[in-house]
Write a protein that holds these residues in place. Structure first.
Motif, PDB file in Angstrom:
ATOM      1  N   THR A 213     -11.281   4.489 -19.114  1.00  0.00           N
ATOM      2  CA  THR A 213     -10.515   3.253 -18.951  1.00  0.00           C
ATOM      3  C   THR A 213      -9.048   3.476 -19.306  1.00  0.00           C
ATOM      4  N   VAL A 214      -8.801   4.165 -20.414  1.00  0.00           N
ATOM      5  CA  VAL A 214      -7.411   4.318 -20.832  1.00  0.00           C
ATOM      6  C   VAL A 214      -6.657   5.241 -19.867  1.00  0.00           C
TER       7      VAL A 214
ATOM      8  N   LEU B  13      -7.214   5.305 -16.638  1.00  0.00           N
ATOM      9  CA  LEU B  13      -6.876   4.448 -15.497  1.00  0.00           C
ATOM     10  C   LEU B  13      -5.738   3.488 -15.854  1.00  0.00           C
ATOM     11  N   ILE B  14      -5.754   3.008 -17.110  1.00  0.00           N
ATOM     12  CA  ILE B  14      -4.664   2.125 -17.524  1.00  0.00           C
ATOM     13  C   ILE B  14      -3.342   2.890 -17.449  1.00  0.00           C
TER      14      ILE B  14
ATOM     15  N   VAL C 268     -10.348   0.993 -26.082  1.00  0.00           N
ATOM     16  CA  VAL C 268     -10.261   2.254 -25.359  1.00  0.00           C
ATOM     17  C   VAL C 268     -10.086   3.459 -26.280  1.00  0.00           C
TER      18      VAL C 268
ATOM     19  N   THR D  17      -3.744  12.761 -14.684  1.00  0.00           N
ATOM     20  CA  THR D  17      -3.534  11.311 -14.586  1.00  0.00           C
ATOM     21  C   THR D  17      -2.423  11.002 -13.586  1.00  0.00           C
TER      22      THR D  17
ATOM     23  N   VAL E  15      -7.250  -1.984  -9.855  1.00  0.00           N
ATOM     24  CA  VAL E  15      -7.335  -1.147 -11.062  1.00  0.00           C
ATOM     25  C   VAL E  15      -6.903  -1.944 -12.294  1.00  0.00           C
TER      26      VAL E  15
ATOM     27  N   THR F  50      -9.683  -2.707 -15.315  1.00  0.00           N
ATOM     28  CA  THR F  50      -9.529  -2.119 -16.642  1.00  0.00           C
ATOM     29  C   THR F  50      -9.227  -3.168 -17.705  1.00  0.00           C
ATOM     30  N   THR F  51      -8.324  -4.102 -17.410  1.00  0.00           N
ATOM     31  CA  THR F  51      -7.878  -4.984 -18.491  1.00  0.00           C
ATOM     32  C   THR F  51      -8.759  -6.213 -18.671  1.00  0.00           C
TER      33      THR F  51
ATOM     34  N   SER G 254     -13.164  -4.109 -18.300  1.00  0.00           N
ATOM     35  CA  SER G 254     -13.517  -2.999 -19.190  1.00  0.00           C
ATOM     36  C   SER G 254     -13.135  -3.205 -20.644  1.00  0.00           C
ATOM     37  N   GLN G 255     -11.893  -3.569 -20.879  1.00  0.00           N
ATOM     38  CA  GLN G 255     -11.428  -3.611 -22.271  1.00  0.00           C
ATOM     39  C   GLN G 255     -12.217  -4.569 -23.151  1.00  0.00           C
TER      40      GLN G 255
END
Ligand code: PHE
Length: 449
Positions: A100-101, A103-104, A231, A361, A379, A383-384, A387-388
């Motif tokens: 996740t991080v 992708l962030i 994350v 990345t 994305v 992620t935010t 996922s988070q």
């Protein structure tokens, strides 16, 4: 192995690094625009409640687990129990956080690249290099790729230098300048005609919106994103904190500083928008909502700076410097998550790990830039918003249910022998066990129905 691990040299160093991670585009861009498009003060109100009652306890779970385990998220969560299944789930959560991080970082670096190119455009403006400045502010694949890569190089440079000589050193230099620039900009914008209108929009709550599920999910996502939760970032920073520190207190300070920058940024962005409106710049989109997406930062505000004459040159430069600094102190904390894992797990040098992971990345970012319309928003939301908080839920479960309670209490006592008589001791352990997971689930369930 513990001798090879980095450690922050002082409380100030940790505070700057952790606040640097927390304070980022999420505060200066995400928070004010979310507030603007979600009922102004109603969002501020919900956000403040969630930040204190949900994000702060969740932050503490990460910091405490990290300092206890003295390891990256994968090993830390794996090591919390002797049970094979939960150990495996723990490692899985750590891995999911790492993905996740990454992708962030891959979308964050693109936006940060824009901040750099606008910062250089302001310099070009001051030097009267008009065609260069025009190129820098015009969206284009070549420009995006160049500045995204430049941003990666800066991030890699700091991370490779290490915990003390890279992350701590640069955060301690950059964060005080960030506060200074932010305050100076607020004071200046407040003196302009039209600012009060924005202030009203921001501070007067439209309470009919408080129960809106969209608003609550948005505020929760914002709170998790803003405190860099779920994350493994705060976990790894926690693992670099000395055992002598009183964690609940310094975690509280990080939370307060993060929230204060978000609230302050609202005092800058919304008044700046209404000043722009008074100057004939369009601040509403086709649906009648306030422009909140990328257009706000890269078209509305630059148009405003443009109309301010010579003062606008300096204000524009200061603003994009602020954004670039905020981005960099966050991106280094993102890259640190996989780097610390590879360094500890596979005995690769920090230099190699930073370079390779940073470049991998960067390739993801290039793919997003080349398919921007298709991938970018997707994305970000995945992620935010998804996922988070979900990972935050698992961190709460691990701290509250899986980890042995005595060992958890012992860790809280480190650096704070009188902990037992404090409020944190009495409330947090059951709070993280019951209340945090329930709130997170409730927000999801409410969203689904
Ligand atoms: N907290 C950062 C911000 O507000 C973003 C971030 C998310 C940083 C996750 C690290 C990990 O911009």
């Amino acid at each position: 192995m513990s001798t090879a691990r980095g450690e922050f040299s002082s409380r100030f160093g940790f505070l700057m690094a952790a606040t640097g991670s927390a304070v980022g585009l999420g505060n200066i861009w995400g928070f004010p625009t979310n507030a603007a498009s979600n009922g102004g003060g109603a969002f501020l109100f919900t956000y403040l409640i969630l930040a204190f009652l949900l994000a702060y306890p969740a932050l503490m779970a990460e910091l405490i687990i990290g300092r206890h385990a003295q390891a990256n998220a994968v090993n830390a969560l794996r090591g919390l129990s002797d049970n094979k299944v939960t150990a495996r789930v723990g490692a899985g959560v750590g891995f999911a956080g790492m993905i996740t991080v990454t992708l962030i970082l891959s979308f964050y670096a693109i936006v940060s690249g824009w901040m750099l190119s606008f910062m250089f455009a302001a310099v070009a403006d001051i030097a009267r290099l008009d065609s260069l400045s025009d190129w820098l502010i015009q969206s284009g694949t070549a420009r995006d790729l160049i500045f995204t890569l430049m941003f990666y190089l800066l991030t890699i440079y700091v991370v490779v230098a290490g915990v003390r000589n890279g992350i701590e050193k640069w955060a301690s230099r950059l964060m005080p300048s960030l506060y200074f620039i932010l305050l100076a900009l607020i004071i200046y914008v407040m003196t302009l005609d039209g600012a009060m209108e924005g202030l009203r929009m921001y501070l007067v709550p439209d309470f009919s919106r408080v129960a809106d599920p969209e608003l609550i999910l948005g505020a929760m996502g914002q709170a998790f994103f803003s405190l860099s939760l779920g994350v493994g970032t705060m976990l790894i920073y926690g693992s670099y904190v000395s055992k002598k520190e009183n964690l609940p207190m310094i975690g509280g300070m990080v939370t307060l500083m993060d929230i204060s920058v978000a609230v302050l940024a609202g005092l800058l962005i919304l008044p700046a928008m209404t000043v722009a409106a008074l100057n004939g710049i369009e601040i509403y989109d086709a649906e009648g909502g306030l422009i909140a997406g990328p257009a706000l930062i890269i078209s509305v505000l630059p148009a405003l700076f443009d109309r301010m004459g010579d003062a606008g040159l300096i204000v524009g430069l200061a603003f994009f410097m602020l954004m670039s600094i905020a981005s960099l102190t966050s991106s280094i904390s993102m890259l640190e998550v996989p780097v610390s894992y590879i360094v500890e797990e596979h005995k690769v040098s920090r230099r190699k790990a930073g370079l390779v992971l940073g470049l991998v990345t960067a390739v993801i970012s290039v793919i997003i830039v080349l398919n921007f319309g298709l991938l970018f928003d997707w994305v970000v939301r995945l992620t935010t918003e998804f996922s988070q908080p979900l990972l935050g839920f698992f961190f709460a479960i691990f701290a509250g249910w899986i980890w042995n309670r005595n060992s958890l209490l012992a860790e809280i006592r480190q650096g704070n022998p009188e902990a037992q008589s404090g409020l944190f001791w009495r409330i947090w352990p059951w709070y993280i066990k019951f209340v945090c997971p329930v709130i997170i689930l409730a927000v999801y369930v409410q969203m689904i129905f």
